[in-house]
Write a protein that holds these residues in place. Structure first.
Motif, PDB file in Angstrom:
ATOM      1  N   GLU A 264       7.139  -1.894   4.700  1.00 20.33           N
ATOM      2  CA  GLU A 264       7.494  -0.580   5.253  1.00 20.33           C
ATOM      3  C   GLU A 264       7.759   0.458   4.162  1.00 20.33           C
ATOM      4  N   LYS A 265       8.472   0.070   3.113  1.00 20.09           N
ATOM      5  CA  LYS A 265       8.786   1.021   2.034  1.00 20.09           C
ATOM      6  C   LYS A 265       7.530   1.500   1.330  1.00 20.09           C
ATOM      7  N   LEU A 266       6.579   0.607   1.130  1.00 23.24           N
ATOM      8  CA  LEU A 266       5.318   1.016   0.500  1.00 23.24           C
ATOM      9  C   LEU A 266       4.597   2.048   1.352  1.00 23.24           C
ATOM     10  N   LEU A 267       4.653   1.861   2.643  1.00 21.50           N
ATOM     11  CA  LEU A 267       3.970   2.779   3.559  1.00 21.50           C
ATOM     12  C   LEU A 267       4.604   4.168   3.528  1.00 21.50           C
ATOM     13  N   PHE A 268       5.934   4.208   3.558  1.00 20.79           N
ATOM     14  CA  PHE A 268       6.612   5.505   3.588  1.00 20.79           C
ATOM     15  C   PHE A 268       6.586   6.209   2.240  1.00 20.79           C
ATOM     16  N   ASN A 269       6.458   5.456   1.159  1.00 25.05           N
ATOM     17  CA  ASN A 269       6.385   6.058  -0.175  1.00 25.05           C
ATOM     18  C   ASN A 269       4.961   6.417  -0.565  1.00 25.05           C
ATOM     19  N   ASN A 270       4.020   6.153   0.296  1.00 22.38           N
ATOM     20  CA  ASN A 270       2.630   6.468   0.025  1.00 22.38           C
ATOM     21  C   ASN A 270       2.450   7.990   0.000  1.00 22.38           C
ATOM     22  N   LYS A 271       2.041   8.508  -1.147  1.00 23.09           N
ATOM     23  CA  LYS A 271       1.908   9.964  -1.306  1.00 23.09           C
ATOM     24  C   LYS A 271       0.545  10.492  -0.838  1.00 23.09           C
ATOM     25  N   GLY A 272      -0.394   9.581  -0.664  1.00 23.72           N
ATOM     26  CA  GLY A 272      -1.729  10.013  -0.236  1.00 23.72           C
ATOM     27  C   GLY A 272      -1.747  10.372   1.239  1.00 23.72           C
ATOM     28  N   ASN A 273      -2.825  10.962   1.649  1.00 25.04           N
ATOM     29  CA  ASN A 273      -2.988  11.346   3.047  1.00 25.04           C
ATOM     30  C   ASN A 273      -3.485  10.191   3.905  1.00 25.04           C
ATOM     31  N   GLU A 274      -4.027   9.160   3.246  1.00 20.64           N
ATOM     32  CA  GLU A 274      -4.643   8.067   3.976  1.00 20.64           C
ATOM     33  C   GLU A 274      -3.652   6.929   4.183  1.00 20.64           C
ATOM     34  N   PHE A 275      -3.597   6.414   5.400  1.00 20.96           N
ATOM     35  CA  PHE A 275      -2.738   5.274   5.710  1.00 20.96           C
ATOM     36  C   PHE A 275      -3.386   4.027   5.117  1.00 20.96           C
ATOM     37  N   PRO A 276      -2.673   3.286   4.232  1.00 23.10           N
ATOM     38  CA  PRO A 276      -3.296   2.119   3.606  1.00 23.10           C
ATOM     39  C   PRO A 276      -3.543   0.996   4.629  1.00 23.10           C
ATOM     40  N   LEU A 277      -4.656   0.326   4.489  1.00 20.39           N
ATOM     41  CA  LEU A 277      -4.980  -0.794   5.368  1.00 20.39           C
ATOM     42  C   LEU A 277      -4.051  -1.958   5.072  1.00 20.39           C
ATOM     43  N   PRO A 278      -3.649  -2.730   6.086  1.00 19.63           N
ATOM     44  CA  PRO A 278      -2.713  -3.840   5.870  1.00 19.63           C
ATOM     45  C   PRO A 278      -3.164  -4.822   4.789  1.00 19.63           C
ATOM     46  N   GLY A 279      -4.445  -5.122   4.731  1.00 23.80           N
ATOM     47  CA  GLY A 279      -4.957  -6.055   3.716  1.00 23.80           C
ATOM     48  C   GLY A 279      -4.809  -5.553   2.306  1.00 23.80           C
ATOM     49  N   ARG A 280      -4.758  -4.243   2.137  1.00 29.55           N
ATOM     50  CA  ARG A 280      -4.622  -3.663   0.791  1.00 29.55           C
ATOM     51  C   ARG A 280      -3.171  -3.572   0.346  1.00 29.55           C
ATOM     52  N   LEU A 281      -2.241  -3.899   1.239  1.00 26.96           N
ATOM     53  CA  LEU A 281      -0.824  -3.903   0.883  1.00 26.96           C
ATOM     54  C   LEU A 281      -0.399  -5.222   0.233  1.00 26.96           C
ATOM     55  N   LEU A 282      -1.262  -6.230   0.319  1.00 24.74           N
ATOM     56  CA  LEU A 282      -0.915  -7.558  -0.180  1.00 24.74           C
ATOM     57  C   LEU A 282      -1.135  -7.678  -1.679  1.00 24.74           C
ATOM     58  N   ASN A 283      -0.226  -8.398  -2.344  1.00 18.84           N
ATOM     59  CA  ASN A 283      -0.425  -8.752  -3.750  1.00 18.84           C
ATOM     60  C   ASN A 283      -0.645 -10.266  -3.825  1.00 18.84           C
ATOM     61  N   ASN A 284      -0.912 -10.788  -5.013  1.00 17.23           N
ATOM     62  CA  ASN A 284      -1.227 -12.214  -5.152  1.00 17.23           C
ATOM     63  C   ASN A 284      -0.113 -13.116  -4.644  1.00 17.23           C
ATOM     64  N   GLU A 285       1.133 -12.757  -4.826  1.00 19.85           N
ATOM     65  CA  GLU A 285       2.267 -13.556  -4.356  1.00 19.85           C
ATOM     66  C   GLU A 285       2.304 -13.637  -2.829  1.00 19.85           C
ATOM     67  N   ASP A 286       1.864 -12.589  -2.168  1.00 21.60           N
ATOM     68  CA  ASP A 286       1.919 -12.534  -0.707  1.00 21.60           C
ATOM     69  C   ASP A 286       1.068 -13.614  -0.037  1.00 21.60           C
ATOM     70  N   TYR A 287       0.058 -14.103  -0.744  1.00 19.25           N
ATOM     71  CA  TYR A 287      -0.812 -15.120  -0.152  1.00 19.25           C
ATOM     72  C   TYR A 287      -0.102 -16.465  -0.001  1.00 19.25           C
ATOM     73  N   LYS A 288       1.070 -16.617  -0.597  1.00 22.98           N
ATOM     74  CA  LYS A 288       1.879 -17.829  -0.435  1.00 22.98           C
ATOM     75  C   LYS A 288       2.770 -17.732   0.798  1.00 22.98           C
ATOM     76  N   ASN A 289       2.921 -16.530   1.338  1.00 23.95           N
ATOM     77  CA  ASN A 289       3.767 -16.309   2.507  1.00 23.95           C
ATOM     78  C   ASN A 289       2.919 -16.431   3.772  1.00 23.95           C
ATOM     79  N   HIS A 290       3.016 -17.562   4.444  1.00 22.25           N
ATOM     80  CA  HIS A 290       2.164 -17.808   5.611  1.00 22.25           C
ATOM     81  C   HIS A 290       2.556 -16.970   6.822  1.00 22.25           C
ATOM     82  N   GLU A 291       3.685 -16.289   6.770  1.00 21.86           N
ATOM     83  CA  GLU A 291       4.054 -15.393   7.868  1.00 21.86           C
ATOM     84  C   GLU A 291       3.124 -14.178   7.939  1.00 21.86           C
ATOM     85  N   TYR A 292       2.477 -13.858   6.841  1.00 22.18           N
ATOM     86  CA  TYR A 292       1.576 -12.708   6.802  1.00 22.18           C
ATOM     87  C   TYR A 292       0.210 -13.005   7.430  1.00 22.18           C
ATOM     88  N   PHE A 293      -0.035 -14.269   7.789  1.00 21.29           N
ATOM     89  CA  PHE A 293      -1.353 -14.661   8.277  1.00 21.29           C
ATOM     90  C   PHE A 293      -1.239 -15.425   9.593  1.00 21.29           C
TER      91      PHE A 293
END
Length: 144
Positions: free
Chosen positions: A48-77
């Motif tokens: 949520e914080k990444l989304l609200f701090n996004n300065k661009g006009n475009e809403f980032p796609l959920p898949g582009r919010l993930l970093n390498n560590e996030d792939y270990k969190n099975h709640e995201y999938f």
């Protein structure tokens, strides 16, 4: 009422679609020869914080919010499949298959009933020496 138990073995890969198309980086992501079906709500809630701090006009796609560590969190999938689809275009789409409320694929009873009805019909016609003139009209059902 008679109840029969049977084991179904397919002779080729089976896909029963639910009519939905999954979109790359919105519904699924590709990484390390795997296809990750995103749990969009869990990702958006956690990022949520990444989304609200996004300065661009475009809403980032959920898949582009993930970093390498996030792939270990099975709640995201919702689920993870081995392999990747052939297309990696930015507008790539995957046909979704029918699943129950726990994201487990299943074969609807109407599909099983139709396959059994077709198989029994062909067996019965063959037994009686009946030849179908328009067998091509049945399409793939002739292999039930």
């Amino acid at each position: 009422m008679t109840i029969y138990q049977c084991k179904i073995t397919t002779i080729s890969p089976l896909h029963i679609g639910d009519g939905n198309k999954l979109r790359l980086n919105f519904d699924y992501v590709l990484k390390d020869n795997k296809t990750y079906r995103l749990n969009e709500n869990a990702i958006i809630e956690a990022k949520e914080k990444l989304l609200f701090n996004n300065k661009g006009n475009e809403f980032p796609l959920p898949g582009r919010l993930l970093n390498n560590e996030d792939y270990k969190n099975h709640e995201y999938f919702r689920y993870i499949l081995n392999g990747e689809p052939r297309s990696e275009n930015t507008d790539a789409r995957l046909a979704s298959c029918i699943k129950d409320c726990d994201d487990i694929p299943y074969i609807p009873g109407s599909s099983v009933k139709g396959a059994i009805r077709t198989a029994l019909g062909f067996y019965g016609w063959k037994e009686r020496g009946i030849c179908l003139e328009k067998i091509d009209d049945l399409g793939d059902k002739k292999h039930a």
